[in-house]
Motif scaffolding. Sequence first.
Motif, PDB file in Angstrom:
ATOM      1  N   CYS A 146      53.970  -3.906   5.731  1.00  0.00           N
ATOM      2  CA  CYS A 146      53.504  -4.661   6.873  1.00  0.00           C
ATOM      3  C   CYS A 146      53.806  -6.218   6.875  1.00  0.00           C
ATOM      4  O   CYS A 146      53.654  -6.970   7.543  1.00  0.00           O
ATOM      5  N   CYS A 172      49.213  -1.576   1.325  1.00  0.00           N
ATOM      6  CA  CYS A 172      48.006  -1.363   1.915  1.00  0.00           C
ATOM      7  C   CYS A 172      47.486  -0.025   2.194  1.00  0.00           C
ATOM      8  O   CYS A 172      48.343   0.811   2.249  1.00  0.00           O
ATOM      9  N   CYS A 195      48.711   1.203   5.516  1.00  0.00           N
ATOM     10  CA  CYS A 195      49.834   1.248   5.763  1.00  0.00           C
ATOM     11  C   CYS A 195      50.603   2.464   5.182  1.00  0.00           C
ATOM     12  O   CYS A 195      51.377   3.187   5.710  1.00  0.00           O
ATOM     13  N   CYS A 212      52.571  -6.534   1.002  1.00  0.00           N
ATOM     14  CA  CYS A 212      52.830  -5.209   1.338  1.00  0.00           C
ATOM     15  C   CYS A 212      54.204  -5.099   1.870  1.00  0.00           C
ATOM     16  O   CYS A 212      54.333  -5.660   2.767  1.00  0.00           O
TER      17      CYS A 212
HETATM   18 ZN   LIG Z   1      50.598  -3.234   4.444  1.00  0.00          ZN
END
Ligand SMILES: [Zn+2]
Length: 108
Positions: free
Chosen positions: A20, A38, A41, A17
């Motif tokens: 993150c 995600c 996120c 991702c």
């Molecule tokens: Zn993420």
Amino acid sequence: SSMTIMKVRDLHPQIICPLCGGYFIDATTIVECLHSFCRSCIVRYLETSKYCPICDVQIHKTKPLLNIRPDKTLQDIVFKLVPGLFEDEMRRRREFYSKHPESEPADL
Ligand SMILES: [Zn+2]
Ligand SMILES: [Zn+2]
């Protein structure tokens, strides 16, 4: 160790991702441009923006959450490529919901 994580990341940058820097959890894809994140996120990001964090396309004029979709195929790839991630995530959720039973989703 962190060395091992670095190597897996180098091998599979497509399952990381960009928000993150970890593996996708509940992989979610923007319908407009097919960029993936995600779920937590991208949902958090879209609280303050209506544009893709990668390519800056406008996701939706007013409600960007309408134009993101769960990407089960991508999530399955992540769980296949990263041994133990699925078990870790399920254990993390069980621990969370045992402490916060009021927030348990009906579909778990
Ligand atoms: Zn993420
Ligand atoms: Zn994009």
